[in-house]
Design an enzyme around this catalytic site. Sequence first.
Site, PDB file in Angstrom:
ATOM      1  CG  ASP A  69       7.824 -31.497 -70.938  1.00  0.00           C
ATOM      2  OD1 ASP A  69       7.514 -30.819 -71.931  1.00  0.00           O
ATOM      3  OD2 ASP A  69       8.986 -31.871 -70.713  1.00  0.00           O
ATOM      4  CD  GLU A  73      12.674 -33.634 -72.302  1.00  0.00           C
ATOM      5  OE1 GLU A  73      13.230 -33.526 -73.420  1.00  0.00           O
ATOM      6  OE2 GLU A  73      12.285 -32.654 -71.649  1.00  0.00           O
ATOM      7  CG  ASP A 100      21.528 -32.124 -83.013  1.00  0.00           C
ATOM      8  OD1 ASP A 100      22.726 -32.075 -82.671  1.00  0.00           O
ATOM      9  OD2 ASP A 100      21.123 -31.817 -84.148  1.00  0.00           O
ATOM     10  CG  HIS A 141      16.865 -35.956 -73.701  1.00  0.00           C
ATOM     11  ND1 HIS A 141      17.783 -36.980 -73.567  1.00  0.00           N
ATOM     12  CD2 HIS A 141      16.309 -36.116 -74.940  1.00  0.00           C
ATOM     13  CE1 HIS A 141      17.768 -37.743 -74.645  1.00  0.00           C
ATOM     14  NE2 HIS A 141      16.899 -37.236 -75.499  1.00  0.00           N
ATOM     15  CG  HIS A 191      14.923 -29.384 -72.164  1.00  0.00           C
ATOM     16  ND1 HIS A 191      13.870 -28.929 -72.937  1.00  0.00           N
ATOM     17  CD2 HIS A 191      15.849 -28.407 -72.193  1.00  0.00           C
ATOM     18  CE1 HIS A 191      14.163 -27.738 -73.411  1.00  0.00           C
ATOM     19  NE2 HIS A 191      15.362 -27.400 -72.972  1.00  0.00           N
ATOM     20  CG  ASP A 201      11.306 -29.181 -68.727  1.00  0.00           C
ATOM     21  OD1 ASP A 201      12.077 -28.692 -67.886  1.00  0.00           O
ATOM     22  OD2 ASP A 201      11.670 -29.451 -69.892  1.00  0.00           O
TER      23      ASP A 201
END
Length: 243
Positions: free
Chosen positions: A8, A10, A53, A58, A153, A158
């Site tokens: 995963d 970010e 945003d 995160h 997140h 994750d």
Amino acid sequence: MSRQIVLDTETTGLSAEGGDRIIEIGCVELVGRKLTGNNLHFYINPERDSHEDALKVHGISNDFLRDKPKFAEVADDILRYLEGAEVIIHNAAFDVGFLDKELERLGKPAFGSFVAEVTDTLRMAKQLYPGKRNSLDALCDRLGVDNSGRTLHGALLDAELLADVYINLTRGQEALLIDLGDLGEQGASAHRIDLSGFELPVLRANAQELASHQEVLLQIDKASGGKTVWRLSESGEGAKAGI
């Protein structure tokens, strides 16, 4: 045994083509579908600020990332770790798009050339649960994976959750593989057992069970407007109708 990496990322925003960058990468290793603890995790200086945003998603501040290594400094470590593995990603197009762009900046081949294959759990979930929400949180809820620690997140968290989700999504496949594996070479030469000599007892429903059965049929009758297939079969009408 097969080696799988659940991955995963970010990012600073949603558009790799628009200049957004990876700020975190988390990888969890599975060997023989078991967690090994041999994980990989980097925070990365993206050389730009995150969109507002994205920060809300995160929570990784621009200041926190300023002294972290740039992608170019950790790229070889990441690629060595992933080399030849099946990589499992939720919504793979997003993460692979960012990884491809980072590798392109370094003059390296596309991500897919370093790994055996990429498995997209979002695509798997859509096939298993069409028309339902299939976000990571939704799958955790549906499959009984504890995601109570996921307030924001995070790539490693994750990836760990997705590993549990993937194992649950493919549990039927695992059972089949275990059954076949247990046979081994013995299965090829195993003798068939003749069960024709065994007389199996017939367990008939008692009065309470019959009454409960009739109650259920009455409820189905009411809900279906008297079109219960079981009733039709009992009365012989089902046979006439080809049911």
